[in-house]
Design a protein around this motif. Structure first.
Motif, short mmCIF file in Angstrom:
data_model
loop_
_atom_site.label_atom_id
_atom_site.label_comp_id
_atom_site.label_asym_id
_atom_site.label_seq_id
_atom_site.Cartn_x
_atom_site.Cartn_y
_atom_site.Cartn_z
N TYR A 110 9.43 1.10 8.54
CA TYR A 110 8.36 1.23 9.52
C TYR A 110 7.59 2.53 9.33
O TYR A 110 6.35 2.55 9.28
CB TYR A 110 8.94 1.15 10.93
CG TYR A 110 8.03 1.70 12.01
CD1 TYR A 110 6.78 1.14 12.25
CD2 TYR A 110 8.43 2.79 12.78
CE1 TYR A 110 5.95 1.65 13.24
CE2 TYR A 110 7.60 3.31 13.76
CZ TYR A 110 6.36 2.72 13.98
OH TYR A 110 5.53 3.23 14.95
N ARG A 111 8.31 3.65 9.22
CA ARG A 111 7.65 4.93 9.07
C ARG A 111 6.91 5.01 7.74
O ARG A 111 5.81 5.58 7.65
CB ARG A 111 8.67 6.08 9.14
CG ARG A 111 9.34 6.27 10.47
CD ARG A 111 8.42 6.38 11.66
NE ARG A 111 7.16 7.08 11.42
CZ ARG A 111 6.15 7.08 12.26
NH1 ARG A 111 6.23 6.40 13.39
NH2 ARG A 111 5.04 7.74 11.99
N ALA A 151 3.73 2.76 8.05
CA ALA A 151 2.79 3.29 9.05
C ALA A 151 2.17 4.62 8.62
O ALA A 151 1.00 4.89 8.93
CB ALA A 151 3.50 3.46 10.39
N THR A 162 -0.93 -3.99 9.42
CA THR A 162 -0.59 -4.00 10.86
C THR A 162 0.55 -4.96 11.17
O THR A 162 1.40 -4.67 12.01
CB THR A 162 -1.82 -4.36 11.69
OG1 THR A 162 -2.38 -5.60 11.20
CG2 THR A 162 -2.87 -3.27 11.60
N VAL A 207 3.81 -3.30 10.03
CA VAL A 207 4.19 -2.23 10.96
C VAL A 207 4.86 -2.83 12.19
O VAL A 207 5.92 -2.37 12.64
CB VAL A 207 2.96 -1.39 11.35
CG1 VAL A 207 3.30 -0.46 12.51
CG2 VAL A 207 2.47 -0.57 10.15
N ARG A 208 4.26 -3.88 12.77
CA ARG A 208 4.85 -4.52 13.95
C ARG A 208 6.21 -5.10 13.63
O ARG A 208 7.16 -4.99 14.43
CB ARG A 208 3.92 -5.63 14.47
CG ARG A 208 2.67 -5.13 15.17
CD ARG A 208 2.01 -6.24 15.97
NE ARG A 208 1.68 -7.38 15.13
CZ ARG A 208 0.50 -7.54 14.54
NH1 ARG A 208 -0.45 -6.62 14.69
NH2 ARG A 208 0.25 -8.61 13.79
N ARG A 257 8.84 -2.28 13.15
CA ARG A 257 9.03 -1.56 14.41
C ARG A 257 9.86 -2.40 15.36
O ARG A 257 10.78 -1.88 16.02
CB ARG A 257 7.68 -1.22 15.02
CG ARG A 257 7.79 -0.44 16.34
CD ARG A 257 6.42 0.01 16.79
NE ARG A 257 5.51 -1.14 16.91
CZ ARG A 257 4.18 -1.02 16.93
NH1 ARG A 257 3.61 0.17 16.82
NH2 ARG A 257 3.42 -2.10 17.05
#
Length: 302
Positions: free
Chosen positions: A61-62, A65, A271, A274-275, A278
């Protein structure tokens, strides 16, 4: 226990499902043991596996992002993120072994029915490079070692056999994060000493051609002076070959990083990735905290 939906869309979902299923098995073990120690062991194992899953998802995720998306035409060397359309490289097209259609990448699994169970028979994965074009330029992708996340899944059943295949196809939106290198071109790293030794070894292996080219006195042997002329000719040939390499455009390639960083390929937008990561990181963190609370309660009731 976390509710896990069995989608099998992405390879990363497999890992999450396996961890979830493993946690369920661990909790069932606690029920079967039906003892204070059994529950402690179960909660401890659930906490450890979920903590690992939380960390793996958080890292991805990091990374996704925080890494800016580069344009291919101006992409720097090193670890980068790219988004473009998948394209076939020049030459023969890769063909899916299950449906026989052109694709950029495939992974398949074949199972045979035995009673009410499906048993593993065969599996495979492609290793061919494919292209990504973002309108500013194109780059080749080497998928070896990548975590490939694709929503394209096809399942077919014929008799007692079930075939499952995951693919990436031309025209897909392709997200890539990995190590960008340029092979060849002006910045090519070339080893003249090694290339010279290789060329001279090839000439020595063909003695007839070597004598015809460098035996000036025709005595059937290569003297020291003649060998020195051969070495100079080989050196000049290597120099010309290296110059040709540096004058040509280099091959831009994204491949697995040499350091321990994620190498991801997906047919999703940034996007959406990322979702995805996360959500999974939060779910596994919640399960980790739940396991710690369970251990605390057990400790107080001991």
């Amino acid at each position: 226990m976390l509710p896990v939906r069995w989608t099998a869309e992405w390879r990363h979902d497999y890992a999450n499902f396996a961890l979830g299923g493993g946690n369920l098995a661990i909790l069932l073990l606690g029920f079967q043991l039906h003892s204070h120690l059994g529950w402690q062991i179960s909660f401890a194992l659930v906490g450890l596996t979920s903590f690992w899953a939380w960390f793996a998802n958080l890292k991805r995720y990091r990374t996704v992002a925080d890494t800016p998306t580069s344009r291919i035409a101006s992409a720097p060397q090193g670890y980068i993120e790219l988004v473009g359309r998948g394209s076939q490289p020049p030459g023969d097209n890769l063909i899916s072994p299950v449906n026989g259609l052109p694709c950029l990448w495939y992974r398949y699994r074949i199972e045979r029915k035995n009673g009410d169970r499906w048993e593993y028979v065969e599996s495979g994965i492609s290793h061919d490079t494919f292209g990504v074009d973002d309108g500013s330029g194109s780059v080749l992708i080497d998928p070896d070692g990548a975590e490939i996340l694709t929503s394209r899944k096809q399942v077919s059943t014929s008799g007692d056999y079930r075939k499952t295949e995951w693919t990436l196809i031309e025209g897909d939106t392709i997200y890539v994060i990995g190590d960008h290198v340029t092979l060849g071109g002006p910045n090519a790293v070339l080893d003249k000493k090694a290339d010279l030794a290789t060329l001279l070894a090839e000439w020595k292996a063909d003695k007839t051609a070597l004598l015809a080219r460098f035996d000036a006195d025709r005595d059937g042997e290569i003297s020291l002076d003649e060998w020195e002329r051969a070495r100079q000719a080989a050196s000049d040939e290597v120099d010309r070959a290296h110059l040709d390499i540096r004058l040509k455009d280099g091959i831009h390639l994204v491949r697995k990083p040499s350091h321990d960083r994620p190498f991801l390929i997906a047919n999703r937008e940034v996007t959406a990735l990322v979702r995805h990561f996360r959500l999974w990181s939060w779910l596994h963190l919640a399960l980790t905290m739940g396991a710690l609370i369970g251990l605390t309660v057990l400790g107080r009731t001991a």
